[in-house]
Design a protein around this motif. Structure first.
Motif, PDB file in Angstrom:
ATOM      1  N   THR A  85       0.815  -1.220   0.000  1.00 55.94           N
ATOM      2  CA  THR A  85       0.000   0.000   0.000  1.00 55.94           C
ATOM      3  C   THR A  85       0.843   1.262   0.000  1.00 55.94           C
ATOM      4  O   THR A  85       0.294   2.361  -0.107  1.00 55.94           O
ATOM      5  CB  THR A  85      -0.936   0.030   1.213  1.00 55.94           C
ATOM      6  OG1 THR A  85      -0.151  -0.072   2.418  1.00 55.94           O
ATOM      7  CG2 THR A  85      -1.938  -1.116   1.161  1.00 55.94           C
ATOM      8  N   THR A 114      -4.060  -1.768 -13.789  1.00 55.04           N
ATOM      9  CA  THR A 114      -5.433  -2.156 -13.488  1.00 55.04           C
ATOM     10  C   THR A 114      -6.359  -1.483 -14.494  1.00 55.04           C
ATOM     11  O   THR A 114      -6.029  -0.441 -15.050  1.00 55.04           O
ATOM     12  CB  THR A 114      -5.832  -1.750 -12.052  1.00 55.04           C
ATOM     13  OG1 THR A 114      -7.206  -2.071 -11.834  1.00 55.04           O
ATOM     14  CG2 THR A 114      -5.618  -0.270 -11.810  1.00 55.04           C
ATOM     15  N   GLN A 116      -9.527  -0.908 -13.489  1.00 58.81           N
ATOM     16  CA  GLN A 116     -10.623  -0.434 -12.653  1.00 58.81           C
ATOM     17  C   GLN A 116     -11.069   0.948 -13.132  1.00 58.81           C
ATOM     18  O   GLN A 116     -10.268   1.708 -13.667  1.00 58.81           O
ATOM     19  CB  GLN A 116     -10.179  -0.358 -11.189  1.00 58.81           C
ATOM     20  CG  GLN A 116      -9.905  -1.722 -10.573  1.00 58.81           C
ATOM     21  CD  GLN A 116      -9.346  -1.605  -9.171  1.00 58.81           C
ATOM     22  OE1 GLN A 116      -8.953  -0.517  -8.750  1.00 58.81           O
ATOM     23  NE2 GLN A 116      -9.297  -2.710  -8.457  1.00 58.81           N
ATOM     24  N   HIS A 246      -1.749   1.580 -10.399  1.00 56.87           N
ATOM     25  CA  HIS A 246      -2.285   1.356  -9.059  1.00 56.87           C
ATOM     26  C   HIS A 246      -2.199   2.648  -8.241  1.00 56.87           C
ATOM     27  O   HIS A 246      -1.206   3.398  -8.335  1.00 56.87           O
ATOM     28  CB  HIS A 246      -1.520   0.224  -8.362  1.00 56.87           C
ATOM     29  CG  HIS A 246      -1.758  -1.114  -8.988  1.00 56.87           C
ATOM     30  ND1 HIS A 246      -2.829  -1.912  -8.655  1.00 56.87           N
ATOM     31  CD2 HIS A 246      -1.075  -1.793  -9.943  1.00 56.87           C
ATOM     32  CE1 HIS A 246      -2.793  -3.026  -9.370  1.00 56.87           C
ATOM     33  NE2 HIS A 246      -1.735  -2.980 -10.162  1.00 56.87           N
ATOM     34  N   ASP A 247      -3.216   2.902  -7.439  1.00 56.28           N
ATOM     35  CA  ASP A 247      -3.337   4.183  -6.742  1.00 56.28           C
ATOM     36  C   ASP A 247      -2.148   4.481  -5.827  1.00 56.28           C
ATOM     37  O   ASP A 247      -1.716   5.636  -5.722  1.00 56.28           O
ATOM     38  CB  ASP A 247      -4.630   4.208  -5.919  1.00 56.28           C
ATOM     39  CG  ASP A 247      -5.881   4.234  -6.799  1.00 56.28           C
ATOM     40  OD1 ASP A 247      -5.763   4.641  -7.970  1.00 56.28           O
ATOM     41  OD2 ASP A 247      -6.954   3.837  -6.323  1.00 56.28           O
ATOM     42  N   TRP A 248      -1.604   3.451  -5.144  1.00 58.21           N
ATOM     43  CA  TRP A 248      -0.557   3.709  -4.154  1.00 58.21           C
ATOM     44  C   TRP A 248       0.729   4.247  -4.780  1.00 58.21           C
ATOM     45  O   TRP A 248       1.559   4.866  -4.094  1.00 58.21           O
ATOM     46  CB  TRP A 248      -0.264   2.462  -3.325  1.00 58.21           C
ATOM     47  CG  TRP A 248       0.293   1.288  -4.085  1.00 58.21           C
ATOM     48  CD1 TRP A 248      -0.401   0.258  -4.615  1.00 58.21           C
ATOM     49  CD2 TRP A 248       1.670   1.037  -4.389  1.00 58.21           C
ATOM     50  NE1 TRP A 248       0.434  -0.630  -5.250  1.00 58.21           N
ATOM     51  CE2 TRP A 248       1.710  -0.173  -5.118  1.00 58.21           C
ATOM     52  CE3 TRP A 248       2.864   1.697  -4.130  1.00 58.21           C
ATOM     53  CZ2 TRP A 248       2.906  -0.735  -5.580  1.00 58.21           C
ATOM     54  CZ3 TRP A 248       4.059   1.156  -4.588  1.00 58.21           C
ATOM     55  CH2 TRP A 248       4.078  -0.051  -5.297  1.00 58.21           C
ATOM     56  N   CYS A 280       3.654  -1.190 -15.318  1.00 59.61           N
ATOM     57  CA  CYS A 280       3.563  -0.088 -14.354  1.00 59.61           C
ATOM     58  C   CYS A 280       4.609   0.988 -14.636  1.00 59.61           C
ATOM     59  O   CYS A 280       4.570   2.071 -14.044  1.00 59.61           O
ATOM     60  CB  CYS A 280       3.693  -0.586 -12.922  1.00 59.61           C
ATOM     61  SG  CYS A 280       5.332  -1.199 -12.482  1.00 59.61           S
TER      62      CYS A 280
END
Length: 698
Positions: A85, A114, A116, A246-248, A280
């Protein structure tokens, strides 16, 4: 046992294609002095190249998954099952919820992307992102099994979305599916005209309806709503529109490009101690689209550069190719290929793709057997036989056998904990590490030692910890001790015991032990079982076999993780439920039959074991059938004595942090079993205490 002291920590975040290949190369050529850790949310990582084939039904889930647990064991790395995280680059630590921070000297990130859509109303509740791949594969597997009149909406009409739509249509063609491929612009716009037309023909052949220039505004349980007011019915809505980091990653304060981590030609980020690869990462020196082919070809460069930065060497550049052969599955076993504007199509191309994908997975599954250390030409008589043909197991697999202990200790050999004074018991237990992760090993050792207190019907009171660390420099000693002490405090506090001190030393390998006292009104000993009592076991067996299989590279990573999860399951609630047991012990090093023999000998009784009712850990029976055994197996077989009936090998399997084995009044057994089940235990009534002294299986 590691030959050299650890001086540097290398942490790999994510089990992407690049890291998987790096682990394989590291196992074949490790860098002395480096401790490697792999962090991933789950024991496997799905291979993107085979996902369409899996969705279409051409491949199984095992075909699709890269086994990271097996790769980590091969590389000598610790596998940490968790989702990152955050990263603290000042402290050089990685945050994984539920455990102490993980320190690093050099870090590499390969977490993929992702799909999402957090900004799309209802998608989080009713949509399934196509990435991460593992979660999507599980969701599709579940849907495909239950779907009766399938209605599917794929949001995102790029190559990935179209490929998924074709695969879904093929998998469900016997159920007359209705599929919609929705794009806010022109579908398949990234392809050349020839390739695009062929893809459109393939989609039409499967009856996939393409909706272009349409924006999805909301996702419902029943389908998706478009901005023009149309409702597209769907009971499986997936998102394949673009790539999202990814958000983190935004909180790392690394240099980013559109949220992706910018890297140099050497695959380094703006922090020279941090590398990033795969989807990423953004290759700032030579930008390229997100494609698995680049991740695979980054692996040799990343491997060399990680070794270089950890050893003071020179880094080399990664030079991506200008274009690559795009192989796109067409649902059935046919594929379309495009490179430099030239297009081909047909079954032969699918076979080519299948061969390429199978070869890639074989490299990660069929790991080479590394030769053991050479013995000197002249050695003492019996040395080769004493070493055996495989490494010694860890955990309870490394214990001294029951028969040997009974012969030496005589009457002193008996109950799980000793009575110090009225109302107080004490036990001590130490384990040779069976996993490389100090946090997980501490949890296992603590639950294992507490098992002796719980088996006596006692409440844990106080504990001291004894730690032997493998040789490592002071900074790594501090990191490791911080992980162990934080975990010890958490486990013992949850059990109700206070830490009363401890001792530490350096040695050849990690060993963790505890001495624990407990308070009890009525000690439950191994004596006291009565004819007619029912035998209850609170955990499945098989951990010795699974961990032996893990050491040999034969166990499935998912089975290893499930086994470890059972090891760290507390027995506190089970002990409270079984407080009225006539006799009780915990099933650990001597195996199920050895510990049952202990109850029968102490109580002057016999027993009948109903093997069909004994719960067994997933994967243990398969490994046992292959002849996989813990190194303590033969000693346990001797220690159990004569047993009537056909005895499965797993009955002698040494358990680490195993369940409680209790003899309870027969009339109360069903109620107790119900209470254990409601408390979350995989418990079972596995037999009965009998008159006489014989133990038999039926």
């Amino acid at each position: 046992m590691d030959k050299y002291p650890f001086t540097r920590d290398l942490v790999l975040i994510g089990g992407g294609h690049t890291h998987a290949l790096v682990l394989r190369k590291w196992g074949m050529n490790p860098l002395a002095g480096v401790r490697v850790s792999v962090i991933n949310p789950g024991p496997t990582a799905a291979y993107s190249g085979m996902l369409p084939g899996f969705v279409a039904g051409h491949y199984s889930r095992d075909d699709l998954d890269i086994d990271l647990v097996k790769l980590a064991r091969f590389a000598g790395a610790r596998m940490i099952n968790g989702a990152v995280t955050g990263i603290d680059r000042t402290a050089r630590t990685v945050t994984v919820p539920g455990r102490p921070p993980i320190g690093y000297d050099v870090l590499s990130i390969d977490v993929g992307i992702t799909s999402q859509m957090p900004a799309l109303d209802g998608f989080a509740a009713y949509g399934t992102p196509a990435k991460p791949l593992g979660a999507f594969a599980q969701a599709w597997d579940d849907y495909r099994a239950r779907a009766k009149a399938p209605k599917i909406a794929v949001i995102g009409g790029g190559v990935a979305g179209a490929e998924l739509a074709l695969a879904m249509a093929h998998a469900l063609q016997g159920k007359s599916p209705k599929l919609h491929l929705i794009d806010r612009g022109r579908a398949l716009a990234a392809l050349g005209d020839k390739a695009r037309q062929k893809m459109l023909v393939a989609l039409a052949g499967y009856g996939v309806e393409i909706i272009e220039n349409a924006e999805v505004t909301q996702v419902f349980r029943e389908g998706v709503l478009l901005r023009d007011g149309r409702l597209i019915h769907s009971d499986f809505t997936t998102g394949a529109a673009g790539a999202k980091p990814h958000d983190w990653i935004a909180g790392t304060e690394l240099d980013l490009q559109d949220g992706f981590i910018s890297v140099t030609a050497q695959l380094q980020t703006s922090d020279r101690a941090v590398f990033a690869v795969g989807d990423c990462a953004h290759m700032a020196a030579s930008p390229r689209p997100k494609a698995g082919v680049y991740a695979v070809r980054q692996a040799p460069v990343l491997f060399d550069n990680l070794r270089a930065i950890l050893s003071g060497g020179r880094l080399r550049d990664y030079k991506p190719q200008r274009d690559y052969l795009k192989l796109i599955s067409l649902g059935q076993k046919s594929a379309l290929a495009e490179k430099f504007g030239t297009v081909w199509q047909g079954p032969l191309l699918w076979r080519l793709k299948d061969r390429i994908d199978a070869k890639f997975m074989a490299r990660l599954d069929d790991l080479p057997v590394m030769p053991p250390p050479q013995l000197p030409k002249i050695a003492a008589i019996g040395l080769r036989a004493a070493l055996g043909d495989k490494p010694m197991c860890g955990g309870c697999g490394a214990k001294v056998g029951r028969a040997a202990l009974q012969q030496v200790l005589g009457d002193a050999f008996g109950d799980d904990a000793g009575l110090v004074q009225t109302g107080q018991v004490i036990t001590t237990d130490h384990l040779r590490a069976l996993v490389a992760d100090p946090v997980l090993m501490t949890r296992i050792a603590a639950i294992h030692a507490l098992g002796d207190i719980w088996a006596m019907g006692a409440t844990p009171q106080a504990a001291t910890v004894q730690i032997i660390l493998p040789r490592m420099e002071s900074a790594l000693q501090q990191r490791t001790m911080a992980e162990i002490t934080a975990t010890t405090t958490a486990v013992m506090s949850e059990a109700g015991a206070r830490i009363a001190g401890g001792h530490s030393a350096l040695g050849d390998e990690l060993t963790i032990g505890f001495t624990i006292t407990g308070l009890v009104d009525r000690p439950i000993t191994q004596a006291g079982a009565r004819a007619g009592d029912a035998l209850i076991l609170t955990k499945p067996i098989g951990s010795g076999t699974i961990m032996a299989g893990d050491m040999a590279g034969q166990a499935r990573g998912a089975d290893v993780i499930a086994c470890l999860d059972l090891m760290v399951q507390s027995q506190a609630k089970a002990a409270a439920i079984l407080h009225a047991a006539h006799a009780m012990t915990d099933v650990t090093g001597f195996g199920l039959l050895g510990h049952l023999r202990g109850i029968c000998d102490a109580s002057g009784t016999g027993a009948v074991l109903d093997w069909a009712q004994v719960p067994v850990m997933a994967g243990a029976a398969v490994l046992s059938a292959r002849g996989v055994r813990s190194t303590l197996f033969a000693d346990n077989q001797a220690g159990a004595g004569v047993v009537e009936g056909a005895v499965p090998d797993l009955a002698y399997d040494p358990q680490t942090a195993g369940g409680l084995l209790a003899a309870v009044a027969g009339h109360s057994a069903d109620d107790l079993l119900g209470a254990l089940t409601r408390a979350g235990y995989t418990a079972a009534i596995i037999g009965q205490i009998t008159d006489g002294s014989a133990i038999s299986l039926r």
